[in-house]
Write an enzyme that holds these catalytic residues in place. Structure first.
Site, short mmCIF file in Angstrom:
data_model
loop_
_atom_site.label_atom_id
_atom_site.label_comp_id
_atom_site.label_asym_id
_atom_site.label_seq_id
_atom_site.Cartn_x
_atom_site.Cartn_y
_atom_site.Cartn_z
N LEU A 282 -14.51 -0.78 -21.51
CA LEU A 282 -13.68 -1.10 -22.68
C LEU A 282 -14.29 -2.26 -23.46
O LEU A 282 -14.27 -2.30 -24.67
CB LEU A 282 -12.28 -1.46 -22.18
CG LEU A 282 -11.12 -1.33 -23.15
CD1 LEU A 282 -11.09 0.03 -23.82
CD2 LEU A 282 -9.80 -1.57 -22.41
N ALA B 220 -12.50 4.80 -21.41
CA ALA B 220 -13.29 5.70 -20.56
C ALA B 220 -13.12 7.16 -20.93
O ALA B 220 -14.08 7.93 -20.90
CB ALA B 220 -12.90 5.48 -19.09
N HIS C 28 -14.81 0.91 -1.09
CA HIS C 28 -13.66 0.06 -0.75
C HIS C 28 -12.55 0.84 -0.04
O HIS C 28 -11.41 0.38 0.01
CB HIS C 28 -13.10 -0.62 -2.01
CG HIS C 28 -14.02 -1.69 -2.57
ND1 HIS C 28 -13.86 -2.25 -3.80
CD2 HIS C 28 -15.11 -2.29 -2.01
CE1 HIS C 28 -14.81 -3.16 -4.00
NE2 HIS C 28 -15.58 -3.20 -2.94
N GLY D 147 -16.18 1.15 -16.17
CA GLY D 147 -14.85 0.58 -15.95
C GLY D 147 -14.76 -0.43 -14.82
O GLY D 147 -13.78 -0.47 -14.09
N TYR E 196 0.83 -1.21 0.00
CA TYR E 196 0.00 0.00 0.00
C TYR E 196 0.86 1.26 0.00
O TYR E 196 0.48 2.28 -0.58
CB TYR E 196 -1.02 -0.03 1.15
CG TYR E 196 -2.11 -1.05 0.86
CD1 TYR E 196 -3.18 -0.72 0.05
CD2 TYR E 196 -2.01 -2.36 1.32
CE1 TYR E 196 -4.14 -1.65 -0.28
CE2 TYR E 196 -2.97 -3.31 1.00
CZ TYR E 196 -4.04 -2.95 0.20
OH TYR E 196 -4.98 -3.89 -0.15
P1 OAD Z 1 -11.09 -4.95 -12.62
O1 OAD Z 1 -9.63 -4.93 -12.83
O2 OAD Z 1 -11.72 -6.21 -12.17
O3 OAD Z 1 -11.83 -4.53 -13.97
C1 OAD Z 1 -11.46 -3.40 -14.69
C2 OAD Z 1 -12.49 -3.17 -15.79
O4 OAD Z 1 -12.14 -1.96 -16.45
C3 OAD Z 1 -12.55 -4.26 -16.85
O5 OAD Z 1 -13.91 -4.57 -17.12
C4 OAD Z 1 -11.88 -3.62 -18.07
O6 OAD Z 1 -12.44 -4.06 -19.29
C5 OAD Z 1 -12.19 -2.16 -17.84
N1 OAD Z 1 -11.21 -1.23 -18.44
C6 OAD Z 1 -9.87 -1.36 -18.54
N2 OAD Z 1 -9.31 -0.29 -19.11
C7 OAD Z 1 -10.34 0.56 -19.40
C8 OAD Z 1 -10.42 1.86 -20.00
N3 OAD Z 1 -9.34 2.51 -20.43
N4 OAD Z 1 -11.64 2.42 -20.13
C9 OAD Z 1 -12.76 1.77 -19.69
N5 OAD Z 1 -12.74 0.56 -19.12
C10 OAD Z 1 -11.55 -0.04 -18.96
O7 OAD Z 1 -11.43 -3.74 -11.63
P2 OAD Z 1 -12.73 -3.50 -10.73
O8 OAD Z 1 -13.96 -3.95 -11.43
O9 OAD Z 1 -12.68 -2.10 -10.25
O10 OAD Z 1 -11.39 -4.65 -4.63
O11 OAD Z 1 -12.44 -4.47 -9.52
C11 OAD Z 1 -13.33 -4.52 -8.45
C12 OAD Z 1 -12.61 -4.75 -7.15
O12 OAD Z 1 -11.76 -5.89 -7.27
C13 OAD Z 1 -11.63 -3.65 -6.75
O13 OAD Z 1 -12.26 -2.56 -6.10
C14 OAD Z 1 -10.70 -4.36 -5.84
C15 OAD Z 1 -10.48 -5.58 -6.68
O14 OAD Z 1 -9.98 -6.70 -6.09
C16 OAD Z 1 -10.73 -4.79 -3.46
O15 OAD Z 1 -9.51 -4.75 -3.39
C17 OAD Z 1 -11.63 -5.03 -2.28
#
Ligand code: OAD
Length: 242
Positions: free
Chosen positions: A205, A222, A111, A178, A58
């Site tokens: 995306l 995005a 979170h 996203g 972190y």
């Molecule tokens: P993820 O890494 O699971 O997903 C990221 C999403 O963003 C995917 O659907 C990609 O297709 C999309 N993406 C990537 N680049 C992009 C761009 N330039 N524009 C638009 N979309 C894009 O991340 P989260 O869904 O945020 O939790 O993950 C959820 C949680 O899992 C997080 O908050 C974290 C993680 O483990 C904890 O740590 C508790």
């Protein structure tokens, strides 16, 4: 898009909105969960077993966050909050502060926040840009060994769930931006808002795991799809007036 004036918008954001600012997502290629094992850095058990390693993870992410800037998608959502006459609530799974730096004010960090630290001995929560160690004393109770990142780990309860739930029940437009739709409870928000009658839009995306539950989809980076969508929402107000 449905040309409608919405009264209450809830926006859920995930790591994808900050990707173009230079913060790696979790599950994409080159993402954080490819480099680190989730169980070793993002659970209470990991912190109990190896607090130095978890703190270091972190500390590093905090340091990286200070080097990046909000992008056009963050700014567009701040503009929406400022200019839209209805209620606009931003719920983010992101621990970065890029929404705030772009100007968003009504925001829930479900979170937690990377730039906040909590003392487990006295409960004090404070903002910091500094590294924390097991030897760092709490600024409130002065005890050492109680500080931890003010983030939600797997197995812990996300923050402000009740307030989020109430807003999902009442909203008429739900946007998910996203986010991969793989981590609950956030992944389930589309179902809740849809059942409550909201129009549900996915901006990503590529299709997320929950894509089928949305009424409308806009796929692309995005920084392109979010400002474009916000402009359509704001323009529909101007058209209504004329
Ligand atoms: P993820 O890494 O699971 O997903 C990221 C999403 O963003 C995917 O659907 C990609 O297709 C999309 N993406 C990537 N680049 C992009 C761009 N330039 N524009 C638009 N979309 C894009 O991340 P989260 O869904 O945020 O939790 O993950 C959820 C949680 O899992 C997080 O908050 C974290 C993680 O483990 C904890 O740590 C508790």
């Amino acid at each position: 898009m449905m040309r409608r004036k919405f009264k209450h918008i809830v926006i859920l954001t995930g790591a994808g909105i900050s990707a173009e600012s230079g913060i790696p997502t979790f599950r994409d290629k080159g993402g954080l969960w490819e480099k680190f094992r989730l169980e070793e850095v993002a659970t209470p058990e990991a912190f109990q077993k190896n607090p130095d390693f978890v703190n270091e993870f972190y500390n590093l992410r905090r340091k990286e966050l200070l080097k990046v800037r909000p992008n056009a998608a963050h700014y567009a959502l701040a503009k929406l909050e400022r200019e839209y006459p209805g209620k606009v609530l931003l719920v983010t799974q992101n621990v970065d502060d890029l929404h705030e730096r772009a100007g968003s004010r009504k925001i829930i960090h479900m979170h937690g926040e990377l730039l906040k630290v909590r003392c487990e001995k006295c409960g004090y929560v404070f903002k910091t840009h500094e590294e924390i160690f097991t030897t760092t004393p709490c600024p409130a109770c002065r005890q050492k060994g109680g500080l931890r990142p003010h983030v939600v780990w797997f197995g812990e309860m996300p923050f402000q769930l009740e307030e989020i739930w109430e807003n999902l029940q009442k909203c008429d437009l739900f946007l998910a931006i996203g986010t991969s739709g793989t981590v609950y409870p956030a992944a389930g928000f589309v179902e809740i808002s849809r059942q409550a009658g909201a129009w549900c839009v996915e901006l990503n995306l590529k299709p997320s795991a929950m894509a089928d539950l949305f009424h409308e989809h806009h796929y692309g980076p995005a920084t392109q799809v979010v400002p474009a969508f916000v402009e359509v929402l704001l323009e529909s107000l101007v058209k209504d007036k004329n």
